[in-house]
Design an enzyme around this catalytic site. Structure first.
Site, PDB file in Angstrom:
ATOM      1  N   HIS A 264      60.502 -18.354  11.638  1.00 47.94           N
ATOM      2  CA  HIS A 264      59.606 -19.399  11.702  1.00 47.94           C
ATOM      3  C   HIS A 264      59.376 -20.213  11.830  1.00 47.94           C
ATOM      4  CE1 HIS A 264      56.520 -22.423  10.487  1.00 47.94           C
ATOM      5  NE2 HIS A 264      55.127 -21.970  10.298  1.00 47.94           N
ATOM      6  N   GLU A 553      39.546 -53.282  31.867  1.00 47.96           N
ATOM      7  CA  GLU A 553      39.276 -52.829  31.059  1.00 47.96           C
ATOM      8  C   GLU A 553      38.007 -53.034  30.033  1.00 47.96           C
ATOM      9  OE1 GLU A 553      43.053 -54.355  28.778  1.00 47.96           O
ATOM     10  OE2 GLU A 553      42.930 -56.674  29.874  1.00 47.96           O
ATOM     11  N   GLY A 574      43.029 -50.407  31.992  1.00 49.56           N
ATOM     12  CA  GLY A 574      43.485 -50.754  30.450  1.00 49.56           C
ATOM     13  C   GLY A 574      43.051 -49.817  29.358  1.00 49.56           C
ATOM     14  N   THR A 575      42.796 -49.274  30.020  1.00 48.91           N
ATOM     15  CA  THR A 575      41.936 -47.380  29.372  1.00 48.91           C
ATOM     16  C   THR A 575      42.345 -48.237  27.915  1.00 48.91           C
ATOM     17  OG1 THR A 575      44.068 -45.861  30.148  1.00 48.91           O
ATOM     18  CG2 THR A 575      41.855 -46.215  31.074  1.00 48.91           C
ATOM     19  N   CYS A 639      47.168 -48.098  33.805  1.00 47.83           N
ATOM     20  CA  CYS A 639      48.054 -48.608  32.500  1.00 47.83           C
ATOM     21  C   CYS A 639      48.451 -48.587  31.150  1.00 47.83           C
ATOM     22  CB  CYS A 639      48.848 -50.034  32.921  1.00 47.83           C
ATOM     23  SG  CYS A 639      47.406 -51.686  32.317  1.00 47.83           S
TER      24      CYS A 639
HETATM   25  C1  PEP Z   1      44.997 -51.604  28.103  1.00 44.22           C
HETATM   26  O1  PEP Z   1      43.912 -52.387  26.970  1.00 44.22           O
HETATM   27  O2  PEP Z   1      45.136 -49.983  28.733  1.00 44.22           O
HETATM   28  C2  PEP Z   1      46.407 -52.450  27.872  1.00 44.22           C
HETATM   29  C3  PEP Z   1      46.907 -52.054  28.848  1.00 44.22           C
HETATM   30  O3  PEP Z   1      46.492 -53.821  27.705  1.00 44.22           O
HETATM   31  P1  PEP Z   1      46.944 -53.639  25.900  1.00 44.22           P
HETATM   32  O4  PEP Z   1      47.183 -52.412  25.516  1.00 44.22           O
HETATM   33  O5  PEP Z   1      48.188 -54.518  26.093  1.00 44.22           O
HETATM   34  O6  PEP Z   1      45.734 -54.792  25.590  1.00 44.22           O
HETATM   35 MG    MG Z   2      44.036 -54.660  26.945  1.00 43.87          MG
END
Ligand code: PEP
Ligand code: MG
Length: 682
Positions: A264, A553, A574-575, A639
Site C-alpha cells: 500500500h 477579475e 484574474g480568476t 494569470c
Molecule cells: C487574480 O485575482 O486572479 C490575480 C491574479 O490577482 P491577485 O491574486 O493578485 O488578486
Molecule cells: Mg486579483
C-alpha cells in the site's frame, strides 16, 4: 454492523458486491477523487468471476508484476510473488515477497509463459502493463492487466522508449504522461557531494523517488497535525493502510518496516509523487512509546532523518538538497510538447530570481508581476507606509520618490531574466491595510521618521480601516485616488526598459491595471500611464515598446468586455478574484467551509484551484467573445492560480486564449497540459 457473518454464499456474494459499491463514497475515496480530478458521478463497477487459489501448497502462488519498472521505466520485468499465498498477502505488506526473477528458479516453465504473455499484452495495449497472476498447482492464470501507475521519472522514460520502439507516436506518448505528475521532477534531490559524505544507517526498498528530510511522526494523524503546524515530518510506520492517505500526503516522505514494492505504502506514495522507502527490516517501531529503532539506534519524534526514495537509503539528520533541472528524456518530452501546443506559457514572477527560474523552465514571458510583493521587503516597507499615510500629495510624492529607484531596479532584473520575452507588470493592487503598521512600536517609529506625532499617525491609521478591505480601496481605485502612484510605477517600468534596451535588450513591457469594473476607471488610469510614459520617453529621447491592458477579475468587467476592449490592448483573466466575486466566496476563508461542501457532495473540487467552467468559465467565454468583437487581435491570457491547472488549461485552449501564466515551478506542467489540450482537441 452487529450481524453475524452470513453463512449463505449468495448473501456473502451480495454483501461483497454492496461493499464495493459503498466504497465509492467513503471519505478516503472522496479525497482520492479530488486529488486526481475524478468526477464523483462516474460510479464504480464490480466484476464477479470464479477464482483460482494460490494457497494450495508449494506449487501454487500469486504475484504482481509490471512489464517495465514503475520507478524509473527500465525495460525489464519488475514485480514480486509469494508461493502458497493469496493476492492479499502480497499487497497488504504482511509478508515480504520474492522478486519476480526468482520465479525462474521456482517454476521455469511458468516464468517463460509469463514473459511471453507480458510482451503480448504490451504490444496490444502499447503501454506498460501492471498485471496480477495466480499459479494454481503449477498452472498460470492471469487475473487482470491494466496500464501501470508509475512515477513521473518512469512516465517520461517509458514514453520516450515507446516512441523509439515504434509502439506509439509522439502525440500518443505525450498523452501517457500526467502533467501534474511532472511536479515530482521539479522538486529538489539530495546534493550529490553532501550525500557522498553521509553514511546510510539502513536501507529499504526504493519505492518512490525523491529526497525527503523531516522529524519522525508515528501516525498519519500526527503527521497531518504537525505538517499543518508547519513542521516537516517523515511518516514512519510498520506498514500503511488506506486510512493513512492524508497523513501520507502531508508528510515529506514515508518509511515502512514491512511490505514490498507493491505494498500500500509504495503504490500510494508513487501515485502521490511522495518519496517512499518501504520494507526496511532494520526498522523496529515501538508505537506505544513513540520510539523507533533503526539499525540499533533509538529515534524519537524530535529526531530528523533523511530518505532517498531512489536508492532506499536512510540517513540521520537533514541532507542539503539541490534544484532540479530539465535534461535527458525530460527535455525530449518538453521539446515534443512545444511542437504540438498552441497556447503560450508564461509565469507569475515578482522578482528577478523567480523570473529566471521560470525562463529556465521554458516560460515565454511573465504573465503577472505583482508589484506590491516588492513592497513588503524590510527596507522598503517604511517608504510604502509613508506613502499610504501621507496626508497630502507632497508627502506622498516624497515617499514615492524613495520607492522609484528600487522598483526600477527590480524591473531591470526581471526584463534581463526574460531575454526579450514580454513582461506584464500589474500596478499596485492590494488593500492598503495590508501594509499598515499595527504594533505601537512600528507606529511610533514611522511617526518619528515622518516628523509627526504618534497620535496624529494613529488617527490616520484608524481612518484607513475598512470593514471589507477585499471589496474596498484597492486595485485601480488606488490609482484613481492617488494617480501619483501609477505615475511612479509607469516611470519605473519605462525607465527600466530604456536602461535594458541601452545594453542591447529588447524589452516588451505590458502595463496591467487591476480590478477594473468599468471602462471609465480604465480610461482614467490609462491616461495617467500613457501621459507619463510619453513624458519619460520624451525626456530621454528614446521610444520603448509597451502596451496597456487590464485584468478581467470583476464580473462586471467580463460582461462589459466590449467596452473595456476599446481601452485595453490586452486582457488577463484574474480568476482568483473572478472566482471570489462570482461565487461570493472569500478566497481567504472559503477553505473553512469547502470541506463540508465536498463531504455533502455539493462541490467535488476547490473552485479556487480548478476553474468552475460552468459559471466563472462562462464569464471568461463572454469576455473573450466581446473583447474580440471590438479588438480582433486582443491579447488574451490567464494569470489566476488556475493558470497552472491542467483541466483549466484545456479550457483556456478551447476558449481561444493566447497564453496561460502560472507559478515558475508549474511551467513544465502547463507546457505539457497545453500540448495535451492541443492533441486532444485537434
Ligand atoms: C487574480 O485575482 O486572479 C490575480 C491574479 O490577482 P491577485 O491574486 O493578485 O488578486
Ligand atoms: Mg486579483
Amino acid at each position: 454492523m452487529g450481524e453475524d457473518f452470513p453463512q449463505d454464499p449468495k448473501k456473502q456474494l451480495v454483501g461483497a458486491i454492496e461493499a464495493v459499491f459503498r466504497s465509492w463514497d467513503n471519505p478516503r475515496a472522496i479525497v482520492y477523487r479530488r486529488m486526481n480530478d475524478i468526477p464523483g458521478d462516474w460510479g464504480t463497477a464490480v466484476n464477479v468471476q470464479s477464482m483460482v487459489f494460490g494457497n494450495m501448497g508449494e506449487t501454487s502462488g500469486t504475484g504482481v508484476a509490471f512489464t517495465r519498472s514503475p520507478t524509473n521505466g527500465d525495460k525489464h520485468l519488475y514485480g514480486e510473488f509469494l508461493m502458497n499465498a493469496q493476492g492479499e498477502d502480497v499487497v497488504a505488506g504482511i509478508r515480504t515477497p520474492s522478486p519476480i526473477d526468482h520465479l525462474k528458479q521456482t517454476n521455469p516453465a511458468v516464468y517463460e509463459q509469463f514473459l511471453d504473455i507480458c510482451s503480448r499484452l504490451e504490444n496490444y495495449f502499447h503501454d506498460m502493463q501492471d498485471m496480477e497472476f495466480t499459479i494454481e498447482r503449477g498452472k498460470l492464470y492471469m487475473l487482470q492487466t491494466r496500464n501501470g501507475k508509475r512515477t513521473a521519472l518512469a512516465a517520461i522514460n517509458i514514453a520516450v522508449d515507446l516512441v523509439k520502439e515504434g509502439l506509439c507516436t509522439e502525440e500518443e506518448a505525450l498523452l501517457k504522461i500526467e502533467p501534474k505528475q511532472l511536479d515530482d521532477l521539479l522538486h529538489p534531490t539530495f546534493d550529490k557531494a553532501a550525500l557522498k559524505k553521509s553514511e546510510a544507517i539502513a536501507s529499504g526498498l526504493p519505492a518512490s523517488p525523491g529526497a525527503a528530510c523531516g522529524k519522525i511522526a508515528f501516525s498519519a494523524e500526527e503527521a497531518k497535525e504537525r505538517a499543518k503546524a508547519g513542521e516537516k515530518v517523515i511518516l514512519v510506520r510498520v506498514e500503511t493502510s488506506p486510512e493513512d492517505i492524508e497523513g501520507m500526503q502531508a508528510a515529506q516522505g514515508i518509511l515502512t518496516a514491512r511490505g514490498g514494492l507493491t505494498s500500500h505504502a509504495a503504490v500510494v506514495a508513487r501515485g502521490m509523487g511522495a518519496c517512499c522507502v518501504c520494507g526496511c527490516d532494520a526498522v523496529e517501531i515501538d508505537e506505544e512509546n513513540d520510539v523507533c529503532i533503526i539499525a540499533g539506534k533509538k529515534f524519537t519524534r524530535d529526531d530528523v532523518i533523511s530518505l532517498d526514495g531512489s536508492t532506499g537509503n536512510i540517513y540521520v539528520g537533514a541532507i542539503p538538497t539541490v534544484k532540479p533541472e530539465i535534461s535527458g528524456n525530460f527535455a525530449t518530452i518538453m521539446e515534443w510538447a512545444n511542437k504540438y501546443r498552441k497556447l503560450q506559457v508564461r509565469a507569475n514572477a515578482d522578482n528577478p530570481r523567480d523570473a529566471s527560474v521560470a525562463y529556465d523552465f521554458g516560460a515565454q514571458g511573465v504573465g503577472l508581476c505583482r508589484t506590491e510583493h516588492m513592497f513588503f521587503e524590510a527596507e522598503r516597507i517604511p517608504a510604502v507606509r509613508e506613502m499610504i499615510v501621507a496626508s497630502n500629495v507632497v508627502q506622498r510624492k516624497a515617499a514615492l520618490a524613495k520607492l522609484l529607484p528600487m522598483q526600477r531596479q527590480d524591473f531591470i532584473g526581471i526584463y534581463k531574466a526574460l531575454h526579450g520575452y514580454p513582461v506584464t507588470i500589474r500596478f499596485l493592487d492590494p488593500p492598503l491595510h495590508e501594509f499598515l503598521p499595527t504594533k505601537e512600536e512600528d507606529i511610533r517609529a514611522l511617526a518619528k521618521e515622518m516628523g509627526i506625532s504618534y497620535e496624529q499617525l494613529l488617527e490616520t491609521v484608524h481612518s484607513l480601516h475598512e470593514m471589507n478591505p477585499m471589496l474596498g480601496h484597492r486595485g485601480c481605485r488606488l490609482a484613481v485616488t492617488y494617480p501619483e502612484i501609477a505615475e511612479m510605477q509607469t516611470r519605473a517600468v519605462i525607465e527600466a526598459a530604456i536602461a535594458v534596451n541601452k545594453e542591447g535588450g529588447n524589452v516588451k513591457a505590458e502595463i496591467m491595471i487591476p480590478l477594473v469594473g468599468d471602462v471609465k476607471e480604465l480610461a482614467y488610469v490609462k491616461k495617467v500611464v500613457v501621459d507619463t510614459a510619453e513624458a519619460v520617453m520624451a525626456e530621454q529621447g528614446v521610444k520603448v515598446e509597451y502596451m496597456v491592458g487590464t485584468m478581467i477579475e470583476i464580473p462586471r468587467a467580463a460582461i462589459t468586455a466590449d467596452q473595456i476592449a476599446k481601452e485595453a490592448e490586452f486582457f488577463s483573466f484574474g480568476t482568483n478574484d473572478l472566482t471570489q466575486m462570482t461565487f461570493g466566496f472569500s478566497r481567504d476563508d472559503a477553505g473553512k467551509f469547502l470541506g463540508d461542501y465536498y463531504s455533502k457532495k455539493i462541490f467535488e473540487f476547490d473552485p479556487f484551484a480548478k476553474l468552475d467552467q460552468t459559471g466563472v468559465g462562462e464569464l471568461v467565454r463572454i469576455a473573450v467573445e466581446k473583447g474580440k468583437s471590438v479588438r480582433p487581435n486582443i491579447k488574451l491570457g490567464i494569470c489566476g492560480e488556475h493558470g497552472g491547472d491542467p483541466s483549466t488549461i484545456e479550457f483556456c485552449h478551447k476558449v481561444g486564449l493566447n497564453y496561460v501564466s502560472c507559478s515558475p515551478y508549474r511551467v513544465p506542467i502547463a507546457i505539457l497540459a497545453a500540448a495535451h489540450a492541443a492533441i486532444k482537441n485537434k
